[in-house]
Design a protein around this motif. Sequence first.
Motif, short mmCIF file in Angstrom:
data_model
loop_
_atom_site.label_atom_id
_atom_site.label_comp_id
_atom_site.label_asym_id
_atom_site.label_seq_id
_atom_site.Cartn_x
_atom_site.Cartn_y
_atom_site.Cartn_z
N LYS A 166 0.84 -1.21 0.00
CA LYS A 166 0.00 0.00 0.00
C LYS A 166 0.87 1.25 0.00
O LYS A 166 0.54 2.25 -0.65
N ILE A 167 1.97 1.20 0.72
CA ILE A 167 2.89 2.35 0.72
C ILE A 167 3.50 2.53 -0.67
O ILE A 167 3.59 3.66 -1.18
N MET A 168 3.91 1.44 -1.29
CA MET A 168 4.51 1.54 -2.62
C MET A 168 3.51 2.11 -3.63
O MET A 168 3.87 2.90 -4.51
N GLU A 169 2.25 1.73 -3.49
CA GLU A 169 1.22 2.25 -4.39
C GLU A 169 1.03 3.74 -4.17
O GLU A 169 0.88 4.51 -5.13
N ALA A 170 1.05 4.16 -2.91
CA ALA A 170 0.90 5.58 -2.59
C ALA A 170 2.09 6.39 -3.12
O ALA A 170 1.92 7.50 -3.63
N LYS A 214 0.77 2.85 -10.01
CA LYS A 214 0.12 4.16 -10.14
C LYS A 214 -1.22 4.02 -10.86
O LYS A 214 -2.22 4.65 -10.48
N MET A 215 -1.26 3.18 -11.89
CA MET A 215 -2.51 3.00 -12.61
C MET A 215 -3.57 2.35 -11.73
O MET A 215 -4.74 2.75 -11.73
N TYR A 216 -3.16 1.35 -10.94
CA TYR A 216 -4.11 0.72 -10.03
C TYR A 216 -4.64 1.73 -9.01
O TYR A 216 -5.84 1.76 -8.69
N ALA A 217 -3.75 2.55 -8.49
CA ALA A 217 -4.17 3.57 -7.53
C ALA A 217 -5.14 4.54 -8.16
O ALA A 217 -6.14 4.95 -7.55
N ASP A 218 -4.87 4.92 -9.40
CA ASP A 218 -5.74 5.85 -10.11
C ASP A 218 -7.12 5.24 -10.32
O ASP A 218 -8.14 5.93 -10.20
N LEU A 219 -7.16 3.95 -10.61
CA LEU A 219 -8.43 3.27 -10.84
C LEU A 219 -9.31 3.27 -9.59
O LEU A 219 -10.53 3.23 -9.67
N VAL A 220 -8.66 3.31 -8.44
CA VAL A 220 -9.42 3.29 -7.18
C VAL A 220 -9.75 4.69 -6.69
O VAL A 220 -10.85 4.94 -6.19
N HIS A 221 -8.82 5.63 -6.87
CA HIS A 221 -8.95 6.94 -6.22
C HIS A 221 -9.38 8.08 -7.14
O HIS A 221 -9.78 9.14 -6.64
N ASN A 222 -9.29 7.90 -8.43
CA ASN A 222 -9.65 8.98 -9.36
C ASN A 222 -11.17 9.08 -9.49
O ASN A 222 -11.82 8.19 -10.04
N GLY A 274 9.64 -8.95 -14.64
CA GLY A 274 8.98 -9.20 -13.37
C GLY A 274 7.81 -8.29 -13.12
O GLY A 274 7.30 -8.19 -12.01
N ILE A 275 7.34 -7.61 -14.17
CA ILE A 275 6.28 -6.62 -14.03
C ILE A 275 5.00 -7.11 -14.69
O ILE A 275 5.04 -7.74 -15.74
N GLU A 276 3.89 -6.82 -14.07
CA GLU A 276 2.60 -7.09 -14.70
C GLU A 276 2.46 -6.14 -15.90
O GLU A 276 2.44 -4.92 -15.73
N PRO A 277 2.39 -6.66 -17.12
CA PRO A 277 2.32 -5.79 -18.30
C PRO A 277 1.12 -4.84 -18.24
O PRO A 277 0.03 -5.21 -17.79
N MET A 278 1.33 -3.62 -18.71
CA MET A 278 0.25 -2.63 -18.70
C MET A 278 -0.94 -3.07 -19.53
O MET A 278 -2.09 -2.70 -19.25
N VAL A 279 -0.70 -3.89 -20.57
CA VAL A 279 -1.80 -4.37 -21.40
C VAL A 279 -2.77 -5.19 -20.56
O VAL A 279 -3.98 -5.21 -20.83
N VAL A 280 -2.28 -5.86 -19.54
CA VAL A 280 -3.14 -6.66 -18.66
C VAL A 280 -4.11 -5.75 -17.90
O VAL A 280 -5.32 -6.02 -17.82
N THR A 283 -6.66 -4.00 -20.28
CA THR A 283 -7.67 -4.95 -20.72
C THR A 283 -8.65 -5.26 -19.60
O THR A 283 -9.85 -5.41 -19.83
N ALA A 284 -8.14 -5.35 -18.38
CA ALA A 284 -9.01 -5.58 -17.22
C ALA A 284 -10.00 -4.44 -17.03
O ALA A 284 -11.15 -4.65 -16.62
N VAL A 285 -9.56 -3.22 -17.33
CA VAL A 285 -10.46 -2.06 -17.23
C VAL A 285 -11.58 -2.18 -18.27
O VAL A 285 -12.75 -1.95 -17.97
N ILE A 286 -11.22 -2.55 -19.50
CA ILE A 286 -12.23 -2.74 -20.55
C ILE A 286 -13.23 -3.80 -20.12
O ILE A 286 -14.46 -3.61 -20.24
N GLU A 287 -12.73 -4.90 -19.58
CA GLU A 287 -13.61 -5.98 -19.12
C GLU A 287 -14.52 -5.51 -18.00
O GLU A 287 -15.70 -5.90 -17.93
#
Length: 416
Positions: A166-170, A214-222, A274-280, A283-287
């Motif tokens: 959670k700290i890393m996301e912030a 950052k994108m995950y945080a934005d999806l929750v807080h924006n 070692g990173i979750e690709p941004m396309v994932v 695509t999850a947002v579209i779904e």
Amino acid sequence: MRSMAETSSPNSSADDLKNHVMKIFEEATKDCEDEYLERVFGTIGRSYDSLNDFSITLFNSMADTGIIDRAREMFKPVSDLGILSPVAVFTIVIMLYAAERKAKSALKVFQHMIATGVNPACYTYVQLITVLATDFSNVKFIRYAKKYFLEMLDKGMKPNPTPFWKIMEAIAYREPVEKAKEFLEQIKAKGFMPSDSGFHYKEAYLAEGMQTLKMYADLVHNETIDKDVRKYFYMLRAFTGHAEKLTNKMYSALVEDGNVDEATEFFNEVEETGIEPMVVIHTAVIEAYLSFGKTKGALEAYLAMLAAGVAPNSYTYTVLIKGLSADPNFFGDAKKYLLEMMDKGKRPNAATFTAVIEGFAKQEDKAAEEEGKEFVQVMMDKGFVPNAKIMMEVLRGRPTSVIRSAMSIVLSTLKQ
């Protein structure tokens, strides 16, 4: 777990301790301004016995989720009388504030606890740090979250991965990547090694990794993002391993559809970075939008993906085209992106192709049927050969008129 209070044989010493516990609870909750939490505090703080009953339930819940040691530490009773400890009372209040995302109130209770000479337990820190790191209303909260995490480590405590992530996301949401490097150096110097969860902190790819957070945080807080989608990702993020599950889902879909080269490239990228690709994530947002029946939002999410410089893969196209095909208002877009998919050298699977042909058939119009035949011919000119047998399997359960029209569109074109 045995009762935390020996109420069958009350004595003055036990009663004094119980009264002290209730005074601590009343002091910790007196400034509550949230109507829901006021009712909660009023219910569990009705008497010492009700507070003790809540504590037993919480202890059992912690034990059931595998943190029995944390529970024993926090609920270690005062003396041999089995009375709740002050740290347990403060932690319960902080936990309830955290559950409602009231960072300011949780921090105030924590600071009051410290001022009264009560030392926090590991679970106290975890609850406080998590709510501070997930409340973006005040930039000071992330600084407090980092401070208390380092304080935990200095005390020899071994936190679970949640507060760290959670700290890393912030940090990703609010601060430059240099701050992430600084924090990682600080915690590693204190002996804490972050577990893998989405990416492994290879220094060469740290900036990219922070972008995913950052994108995950934005999806929750924006707040400009659809509230249902925000809630979906808030709930998704509550479960560990979500990144791996989404990544595996995309990889499996690529393999299942025979897109071996794409699947291999996708797998190699994950292994290398070692990173979750941004396309994932995109695509999850579209779904997510499509799952709520919000086709316009799904299309906008796809366009935002392109604007961000993220290229769709075959699975992305599959999700998008099937979703657009199901909405008559966006059928034209479905046709457009199916051809775009082919122009990029990707081949639609049977379900994706059939979804578009079904869109022509559902119009129950001779002109639409003729347009469908022309569309199939365009696809064939691009090298795609429809499989009528598999189409029939996909169409199983559809109205007879739709099946008949869809098959007519394809078979008559194949015979030409």
